[in-house]
Design a protein around this motif. Structure first.
Motif, PDB file in Angstrom:
ATOM      1  N   PRO A 161      -6.060  64.078 -12.058  1.00 58.65           N
ATOM      2  CA  PRO A 161      -6.977  63.080 -12.636  1.00 58.65           C
ATOM      3  C   PRO A 161      -7.423  62.015 -11.646  1.00 58.65           C
ATOM      4  CG  PRO A 161      -5.073  63.440 -14.053  1.00 58.65           C
ATOM      5  CD  PRO A 161      -4.775  64.125 -12.765  1.00 58.65           C
ATOM      6  N   ASP A 162      -6.528  61.624 -10.744  1.00 59.97           N
ATOM      7  CA  ASP A 162      -6.839  60.530  -9.829  1.00 59.97           C
ATOM      8  C   ASP A 162      -7.470  61.001  -8.523  1.00 59.97           C
ATOM      9  OD1 ASP A 162      -4.438  61.791  -9.232  1.00 59.97           O
ATOM     10  OD2 ASP A 162      -3.544  60.013  -8.322  1.00 59.97           O
ATOM     11  N   VAL A 163      -7.227  62.255  -8.141  1.00 62.32           N
ATOM     12  CA  VAL A 163      -7.741  62.737  -6.863  1.00 62.32           C
ATOM     13  C   VAL A 163      -8.881  63.737  -7.032  1.00 62.32           C
ATOM     14  CG1 VAL A 163      -5.567  62.347  -5.656  1.00 62.32           C
ATOM     15  CG2 VAL A 163      -5.979  64.560  -6.736  1.00 62.32           C
ATOM     16  N   GLY A 164      -9.106  64.182  -8.272  1.00 58.49           N
ATOM     17  CA  GLY A 164     -10.186  65.117  -8.519  1.00 58.49           C
ATOM     18  C   GLY A 164      -9.853  66.518  -8.045  1.00 58.49           C
ATOM     19  N   GLY A 165     -10.893  67.326  -7.830  1.00 56.95           N
ATOM     20  CA  GLY A 165     -10.718  68.707  -7.420  1.00 56.95           C
ATOM     21  C   GLY A 165     -11.847  69.564  -7.972  1.00 56.95           C
ATOM     22  N   PRO A 166     -11.919  70.811  -7.540  1.00 58.65           N
ATOM     23  CA  PRO A 166     -13.055  71.668  -7.906  1.00 58.65           C
ATOM     24  C   PRO A 166     -13.050  72.175  -9.341  1.00 58.65           C
ATOM     25  CG  PRO A 166     -11.463  72.892  -6.584  1.00 58.65           C
ATOM     26  CD  PRO A 166     -11.012  71.474  -6.591  1.00 58.65           C
ATOM     27  N   TYR A 167     -11.938  71.979 -10.077  1.00 62.10           N
ATOM     28  CA  TYR A 167     -11.849  72.548 -11.421  1.00 62.10           C
ATOM     29  C   TYR A 167     -11.639  71.484 -12.499  1.00 62.10           C
ATOM     30  CZ  TYR A 167     -11.168  76.659  -8.514  1.00 62.10           C
ATOM     31  OH  TYR A 167     -11.326  77.650  -7.564  1.00 62.10           O
ATOM     32  N   GLY A 168     -12.053  70.250 -12.205  1.00 59.53           N
ATOM     33  CA  GLY A 168     -11.865  69.162 -13.149  1.00 59.53           C
ATOM     34  C   GLY A 168     -12.818  69.245 -14.330  1.00 59.53           C
ATOM     35  N   PRO A 169     -12.744  68.300 -15.278  1.00 60.06           N
ATOM     36  CA  PRO A 169     -11.766  67.202 -15.312  1.00 60.06           C
ATOM     37  C   PRO A 169     -10.330  67.708 -15.491  1.00 60.06           C
ATOM     38  CG  PRO A 169     -13.553  66.858 -16.910  1.00 60.06           C
ATOM     39  CD  PRO A 169     -13.636  68.260 -16.459  1.00 60.06           C
ATOM     40  N   TYR A 170      -9.372  66.872 -15.109  1.00 56.28           N
ATOM     41  CA  TYR A 170      -7.962  67.251 -15.184  1.00 56.28           C
ATOM     42  C   TYR A 170      -7.223  66.531 -16.310  1.00 56.28           C
ATOM     43  CZ  TYR A 170      -8.869  69.634 -10.804  1.00 56.28           C
ATOM     44  OH  TYR A 170      -9.381  70.487  -9.850  1.00 56.28           O
ATOM     45  N   THR A 171      -8.006  65.971 -17.233  1.00 52.83           N
ATOM     46  CA  THR A 171      -7.460  65.352 -18.432  1.00 52.83           C
ATOM     47  C   THR A 171      -8.078  66.052 -19.635  1.00 52.83           C
ATOM     48  OG1 THR A 171      -7.216  63.216 -17.319  1.00 52.83           O
ATOM     49  CG2 THR A 171      -7.210  63.201 -19.727  1.00 52.83           C
ATOM     50  N   GLN A 172      -7.247  66.572 -20.535  1.00 49.50           N
ATOM     51  CA  GLN A 172      -7.757  67.410 -21.614  1.00 49.50           C
ATOM     52  C   GLN A 172      -8.775  66.699 -22.510  1.00 49.50           C
ATOM     53  OE1 GLN A 172      -4.413  69.168 -23.714  1.00 49.50           O
ATOM     54  NE2 GLN A 172      -4.540  71.013 -22.462  1.00 49.50           N
ATOM     55  N   SER A 173      -8.576  65.413 -22.760  1.00 50.21           N
ATOM     56  CA  SER A 173      -9.508  64.705 -23.641  1.00 50.21           C
ATOM     57  C   SER A 173     -10.917  64.657 -23.057  1.00 50.21           C
ATOM     58  CB  SER A 173      -9.004  63.284 -23.920  1.00 50.21           C
ATOM     59  OG  SER A 173      -8.892  62.545 -22.713  1.00 50.21           O
ATOM     60  N   GLU A 174     -11.057  64.917 -21.756  1.00 47.19           N
ATOM     61  CA  GLU A 174     -12.362  64.955 -21.109  1.00 47.19           C
ATOM     62  C   GLU A 174     -12.924  66.376 -21.039  1.00 47.19           C
ATOM     63  OE1 GLU A 174     -12.104  63.069 -17.294  1.00 47.19           O
ATOM     64  OE2 GLU A 174     -10.988  61.358 -18.077  1.00 47.19           O
ATOM     65  N   ARG A 175     -12.197  67.336 -21.630  1.00 47.79           N
ATOM     66  CA  ARG A 175     -12.595  68.744 -21.540  1.00 47.79           C
ATOM     67  C   ARG A 175     -12.956  69.325 -22.914  1.00 47.79           C
ATOM     68  NH1 ARG A 175     -11.142  71.295 -16.930  1.00 47.79           N
ATOM     69  NH2 ARG A 175     -10.719  73.282 -17.976  1.00 47.79           N
ATOM     70  N   LEU A 176     -13.186  68.473 -23.904  1.00 50.19           N
ATOM     71  CA  LEU A 176     -13.396  68.956 -25.272  1.00 50.19           C
ATOM     72  C   LEU A 176     -14.612  69.871 -25.383  1.00 50.19           C
ATOM     73  CD1 LEU A 176     -12.517  65.758 -27.356  1.00 50.19           C
ATOM     74  CD2 LEU A 176     -11.028  67.630 -26.616  1.00 50.19           C
ATOM     75  N   SER A 177     -15.663  69.559 -24.644  1.00 44.38           N
ATOM     76  CA  SER A 177     -16.856  70.408 -24.718  1.00 44.38           C
ATOM     77  C   SER A 177     -16.571  71.804 -24.161  1.00 44.38           C
ATOM     78  CB  SER A 177     -18.015  69.762 -23.952  1.00 44.38           C
ATOM     79  OG  SER A 177     -17.689  69.623 -22.576  1.00 44.38           O
ATOM     80  N   ILE A 178     -15.676  71.872 -23.201  1.00 46.54           N
ATOM     81  CA  ILE A 178     -15.299  73.175 -22.623  1.00 46.54           C
ATOM     82  C   ILE A 178     -14.571  74.010 -23.664  1.00 46.54           C
ATOM     83  CG2 ILE A 178     -13.872  74.315 -20.872  1.00 46.54           C
ATOM     84  CD1 ILE A 178     -14.343  71.851 -19.088  1.00 46.54           C
ATOM     85  N   TYR A 179     -13.653  73.379 -24.408  1.00 47.27           N
ATOM     86  CA  TYR A 179     -12.915  74.124 -25.438  1.00 47.27           C
ATOM     87  C   TYR A 179     -13.865  74.606 -26.541  1.00 47.27           C
ATOM     88  CZ  TYR A 179      -9.167  71.546 -23.098  1.00 47.27           C
ATOM     89  OH  TYR A 179      -8.324  71.002 -22.164  1.00 47.27           O
ATOM     90  N   GLN A 180     -14.814  73.769 -26.895  1.00 50.32           N
ATOM     91  CA  GLN A 180     -15.785  74.151 -27.929  1.00 50.32           C
ATOM     92  C   GLN A 180     -16.651  75.317 -27.448  1.00 50.32           C
ATOM     93  OE1 GLN A 180     -16.056  73.242 -31.004  1.00 50.32           O
ATOM     94  NE2 GLN A 180     -14.699  71.458 -31.103  1.00 50.32           N
TER      95      GLN A 180
END
Length: 488
Positions: free
Chosen positions: A71-90
């Motif tokens: 979450p703090d350093v980022g990376g190529p497969y982010g976001p790394y916090t689930q609450s920021e990935r809700l659209s991906i799950y949908q």
């Protein structure tokens, strides 16, 4: 490339059992030149708090476990916090719906419970009966008009699964073990078994190490991987860490969170070393290992399938080793907060170059009696105060009729001594006095120790005397003599 992850939920202080999981994932990635990913699973909105996310990252950094993506350093497969990935799950849930692998379910909790009880009464597994699997569009609209908010259920595969677990070995999941299961709740949030698969799949995680309390979840996850057309990662389910009573380690056993161990003054190197031994053993049998040595020696084939018992005594043994071996200047920096906690010395005094030699000398002398830095407070009292208590174990020696004679003789001998009283001078003085008084052994040495420190054990008197100085030593002996004469 090997890619491992640690995916904690920020719902409280991080537990040492969870840290062990993080450590093993870290070691395996580093051993194979791979990457270690930190992911925050915060979809439990009621219990998750940002303060816990920050604290767990702080604790991991303190232990020396850094991550390549997070979450703090980022990376190529982010976001790394689930609450920021809700659209991906949908997005992936809709894809599963479109492919006939998932569907909207409008059943109420009461309807599901009634169905479950009916199946149990018939002697059948209480799986969801699939009644919403083939709803028409008009039926769905009718339910929605009633105000029902649907969950999304996954269509379970009716087949056996075999997992080649690197810790447990071959694990069989029989067909019919689970029915259609929820992957998205009615509030739009994903359930664990779904989100973890989507995240591991998209983040290209190759190896998943976790506690064996997750083993029963794996069959659902294997089904989702199958629906995605993806190869599952290598799984390793480790036995849980137990307390001395062989029950799951918890607060009733004592300290369990990294923050508590840190506040008590356990060195991070020591705690990390000990945690590595919970369910893993080095190929050469060594138990005292640096982080670099752990990386070099670690591999999955030495993970034990048996539960590990958290042995506080062994932790203390390892911790004492690190305290003794740490360079004094570094240990002093770590110990300053524990000096200050006594209230007998300020941080300004501890940082004063003119006084540091004394404080560092004290620390160097007492470190061998400490399993954690908070233990130094037990010994500082007789270096920093003159009103230190005399422990109960000393009383029998104070009642000896020879004790006043020993104290008086030592007082006179020390007062007359013009040399610096180091080990050789002290031994010379002691030999002369024992010969003159006819008193030896404990009956001679312990009254002196009690006068100087109030204790029957601890550093040798000849190490303490140069630190506290001749005048303080004389005053302490005189004070005890006066107490004995007054009958106290």
């Amino acid at each position: 490339m090997v890619r491992t992850r640690f995916a904690p939920s920020p719902t409280g202080q991080i537990h040492v059992g969870n840290v062990r999981t993080a450590l093993f994932a870290y070691l395996y990635a580093k051993k194979h030149g791979g990457q270690f990913v930190l992911r925050i699973e915060d979809t439990d909105l009621e219990r998750s708090e940002e303060i816990y996310t920050q604290k767990l990252m702080e604790d991991l950094h303190w232990l020396g476990l850094s991550w390549d993506e997070g979450p703090d350093v980022g990376g190529p497969y982010g976001p790394y916090t689930q609450s920021e990935r809700l659209s991906i799950y949908q997005e992936y849930a809709q894809k599963l719906i479109d492919e006939g692998r998932a569907y909207y379910c409008y059943c109420t909790p009461e309807e599901i419970e009634a169905s479950k009880q009916k199946l149990l009464a018939e002697g059948k597994p209480p799986h969801y009966d699939g009644r919403c699997r083939y709803l028409t569009a008009s039926q769905r609209r009718a339910f929605e008009a009633e105000g029902r908010k649907p969950v999304i259920r996954f269509v379970a595969y009716d087949q056996e699964y075999i997992l080649q677990d690197v810790v447990k070995g071959e694990v069989h999941f029989p067909r019919g073990m689970v029915g259609d299961f929820v992957i998205i709740r009615s509030n739009g949030l994903p359930v664990y078994n779904y989100a973890v698969v989507i995240d591991d799949y998209l983040m290209k995680i190759t190896h998943v190490l976790r506690g064996d309390d997750h083993l029963s979840n794996t069959v659902r996850q294997l089904m989702i991987y199958q629906a995605l057309g993806a190869t599952p990662p290598v799984f390793g389910h480790m036995a849980l860490v137990l307390g001395p009573d062989k029950q799951k380690l918890s607060k009733r056993h004592g300290v369990t969170s990294v923050d508590e161990f840190r506040r008590l003054g356990y060195l991070p190197e020591a705690l990390l070393n000990y945690l590595a031994l919970l369910g893993w053993s080095s190929p050469d049998g060594r138990e005292l290992l640096s982080k670099d040595e752990l990386v070099e020696l670690f591999d999955l084939d030495r993970l034990s399938s048996s539960p590990a018992v958290f042995d506080y005594d062994k932790l203390h043994w390892i911790s004492k080793h690190y305290i003794i071996q740490m360079p004094l200047e570094k240990l002093y920096r770590e110990a300053i907060p524990f000096f200050v906690e006594t209230g007998w010395v300020t941080e300004e005094e501890l940082q004063d170059p003119a006084k540091q030699n004394f404080f560092m000398g004290v620390l160097d002398l007492i470190r061998g009696y400490c399993s954690r830095l908070s233990d130094i407070k037990n010994h500082l009292v007789y270096f920093l105060r003159e009103d230190f208590p005399i422990e109960a174990e000393a009383e029998p020696f104070l009642k000896l009729e020879t004790t006043p004679k020993v104290l008086q003789a030592f007082y006179e001998k020390l007062q007359a001594e013009t040399r610096d009283v180091d080990e050789l001078v002290f031994r010379e003085m002691a030999m002369e006095m024992m010969k003159e008084l006819g008193v030896k052994g404990k009956n001679f040495f312990l009254p002196l120790r009690i006068a100087i420190t109030g204790r029957v054990s601890g550093p040798e008197i000849y190490f303490i005397l140069p630190l506290i100085g001749k005048q303080k030593a004389l005053a302490r002996v005189e004070n005890l003599l006066q107490r004995l004469q007054a009958g106290h």
